[in-house]
Write a protein that holds these residues in place. Structure first.
Motif, PDB file in Angstrom:
ATOM      1  N   GLY A  86      32.330  81.650  25.663  1.00 30.33           N
ATOM      2  CA  GLY A  86      31.682  81.797  26.960  1.00 30.33           C
ATOM      3  C   GLY A  86      32.411  81.112  28.108  1.00 30.33           C
ATOM      4  N   ALA A  87      33.615  80.561  27.835  1.00 28.48           N
ATOM      5  CA  ALA A  87      34.362  79.840  28.880  1.00 28.48           C
ATOM      6  C   ALA A  87      34.888  80.773  29.971  1.00 28.48           C
ATOM      7  CB  ALA A  87      35.529  79.071  28.255  1.00 28.48           C
ATOM      8  N   LYS A 100      37.297  83.400  29.122  1.00 29.35           N
ATOM      9  CA  LYS A 100      38.656  83.833  28.761  1.00 29.35           C
ATOM     10  C   LYS A 100      38.780  85.364  28.815  1.00 29.35           C
ATOM     11  CE  LYS A 100      38.324  81.799  24.740  1.00 29.35           C
ATOM     12  NZ  LYS A 100      36.917  81.316  24.832  1.00 29.35           N
ATOM     13  N   THR A 101      37.845  86.046  28.180  1.00 26.80           N
ATOM     14  CA  THR A 101      37.895  87.514  28.195  1.00 26.80           C
ATOM     15  C   THR A 101      37.611  88.044  29.596  1.00 26.80           C
ATOM     16  OG1 THR A 101      37.267  87.611  25.860  1.00 26.80           O
ATOM     17  CG2 THR A 101      36.917  89.611  27.162  1.00 26.80           C
ATOM     18  N   THR A 102      36.701  87.410  30.304  1.00 27.04           N
ATOM     19  CA  THR A 102      36.381  87.838  31.667  1.00 27.04           C
ATOM     20  C   THR A 102      37.612  87.722  32.569  1.00 27.04           C
ATOM     21  OG1 THR A 102      34.101  87.112  31.342  1.00 27.04           O
ATOM     22  CG2 THR A 102      34.803  87.484  33.612  1.00 27.04           C
TER      23      THR A 102
HETATM   24  N1  LIG Z   1      29.839  92.205  31.917  1.00 24.28           N
HETATM   25  C1  LIG Z   1      29.116  91.073  31.773  1.00 24.28           C
HETATM   26  N2  LIG Z   1      27.819  91.034  32.130  1.00 24.28           N
HETATM   27  C2  LIG Z   1      27.096  89.908  31.993  1.00 24.28           C
HETATM   28  N3  LIG Z   1      27.599  88.754  31.534  1.00 24.28           N
HETATM   29  C3  LIG Z   1      28.877  88.730  31.162  1.00 24.28           C
HETATM   30  C4  LIG Z   1      29.718  89.885  31.256  1.00 24.28           C
HETATM   31  N4  LIG Z   1      30.957  89.557  30.821  1.00 24.28           N
HETATM   32  C5  LIG Z   1      30.893  88.264  30.453  1.00 24.28           C
HETATM   33  N5  LIG Z   1      29.653  87.752  30.667  1.00 24.28           N
HETATM   34  C6  LIG Z   1      29.249  86.356  30.422  1.00 24.28           C
HETATM   35  O1  LIG Z   1      30.226  85.540  31.016  1.00 24.28           O
HETATM   36  C7  LIG Z   1      30.475  84.382  30.195  1.00 24.28           C
HETATM   37  C8  LIG Z   1      31.955  84.348  29.837  1.00 24.28           C
HETATM   38  O2  LIG Z   1      32.187  85.319  28.834  1.00 24.28           O
HETATM   39  P1  LIG Z   1      33.607  85.629  28.201  1.00 24.28           P
HETATM   40  O3  LIG Z   1      33.424  86.789  27.318  1.00 24.28           O
HETATM   41  O4  LIG Z   1      34.615  85.723  29.264  1.00 24.28           O
HETATM   42  O5  LIG Z   1      33.863  84.306  27.355  1.00 24.28           O
HETATM   43  P2  LIG Z   1      35.057  83.976  26.358  1.00 24.28           P
HETATM   44  O6  LIG Z   1      35.694  82.704  26.858  1.00 24.28           O
HETATM   45  O7  LIG Z   1      35.922  85.150  26.164  1.00 24.28           O
HETATM   46  O8  LIG Z   1      34.267  83.614  25.010  1.00 24.28           O
HETATM   47  P3  LIG Z   1      34.635  83.924  23.470  1.00 24.28           P
HETATM   48  O9  LIG Z   1      35.528  82.809  23.034  1.00 24.28           O
HETATM   49  O10 LIG Z   1      33.301  83.849  22.782  1.00 24.28           O
HETATM   50  O11 LIG Z   1      35.259  85.267  23.391  1.00 24.28           O
HETATM   51  C9  LIG Z   1      29.545  84.487  29.015  1.00 24.28           C
HETATM   52  O12 LIG Z   1      28.400  83.713  29.285  1.00 24.28           O
HETATM   53  C10 LIG Z   1      29.218  85.967  28.962  1.00 24.28           C
HETATM   54  O13 LIG Z   1      27.946  86.182  28.392  1.00 24.28           O
END
Ligand SMILES: Nc1ncnc2c1ncn2[C@@H]1O[C@H](COP(=O)(O)OP(=O)(O)OP(=O)(O)O)[C@@H](O)[C@H]1O
Ligand SMILES: [Mg+2]
Length: 246
Positions: free
Chosen positions: A40-41, A43-45
């Motif tokens: 949730g940090a 990274k994917t976003t």
């Molecule tokens: N399209 C979206 N709509 C609503 N919330 C989102 C969306 N995309 C991401 N989030 C939220 O934004 C936050 C960051 O998510 P993200 O997927 O970027 O985390 P991450 O660092 O990739 O985590 P992980 O290591 O679990 O893959 C999370 O709380 C996620 O639920």
């Protein structure tokens, strides 16, 4: 530093939740960078924003020598600018051979009719062989992609991305579901690829990150918490508190 990608003051909220919060960092034109951080940090976003899938609320994303803004460009246009992204689920064509998959992925600078030319075809086959070599599938060129192991399919997908000659390759959790030997081979492919382009790898496996032997950016709550060598960031108390000491 010869900057390829500059992320500056980027924020994005989903239903009032700030997934990316004033994020800033730079990637050089031929650099390997690992991004780590808790679930949730953001990274994917971050990858969604760079590839144009998600529009940020504020901030800038600047690209290339001319510092072109990627904001407002379509996903297809950003891909054409040279941003390649590997998704976790391989999207290879299972009924096609490794060679056919790579041929389809080739970036073709020639016009549509030149494929009829014998020499153009041979050039393409030679390029496909070189990419197959790079991903360790030179002996599997004639095999149907559906018969490949999970790891081999992932490498083929990386090869198909490389065949499009991206200047920046974004890879999200490439080691997931792989055996230790497959992970090691994957690191080798990515390290080799980063000699001629920027490669940004998100990965939770610290052994994998160590083998990448590169600068590490730690994300937490949508911002950079620490940056530097793996030893530097893993010695950071905040990083231990929010991520490593979980
Ligand atoms: N399209 C979206 N709509 C609503 N919330 C989102 C969306 N995309 C991401 N989030 C939220 O934004 C936050 C960051 O998510 P993200 O997927 O970027 O985390 P991450 O660092 O990739 O985590 P992980 O290591 O679990 O893959 C999370 O709380 C996620 O639920
Ligand atoms: Mg993620």
């Amino acid at each position: 530093m010869n900057t390829l990608l500059e992320v500056s003051g980027v924020s994005v909220s989903f239903d009032g939740f700030r997934a990316i919060n004033n994020l800033s960092f730079r990637i050089a034109s031929a650099e390997m960078r690992a991004i780590i951080g808790p679930n949730g940090a953001g990274k994917t976003t971050f990858m969604d924003i760079v590839t144009g899938k998600t529009k940020p609320d504020e901030g800038r994303i600047l690209w290339g020598e001319k510092s072109v803004s990627l904001l407002g460009l379509s996903e297809a246009r950003i891909a054409r600018e040279g941003v390649g992204r590997k998704f976790q689920k391989p999207t290879v064509f299972e009924d096609q051979t490794v060679q056919e998959n790579l041929l389809m992925a080739l970036k073709n600078k020639r016009g549509p009719f030149s494929v009829l030319l014998y020499r153009a075809k041979n050039d393409d086959l030679a390029r496909v062989e070189a990419f197959a070599e790079e991903i360790g599938l030179a002996d599997a060129l004639m095999r149907k992609s559906g018969e490949l192991s999970h790891g081999q399919k992932q490498w083929l997908e990386i090869g198909m991305l490389l065949a499009q000659e991206p200047r920046l390759l974004l890879v999200d959790e490439p080691a997931a579901g792989m055996t230790p030997a497959e992970r090691e081979h994957t690191t080798n492919i990515l390290v080799e690829a980063a000699k001629t382009r920027a490669v940004v790898v998100v990965e939770h496996d610290m052994e994998f990150v160590r083998r990448l032997d590169c600068k590490v950016t730690v994300l937490h709550e949508g911002s950079v918490l620490a940056e530097g060598s793996l030893d530097h960031v893993t010695a950071n108390k905040d990083v231990v508190d929010v991520y490593l000491g979980r």
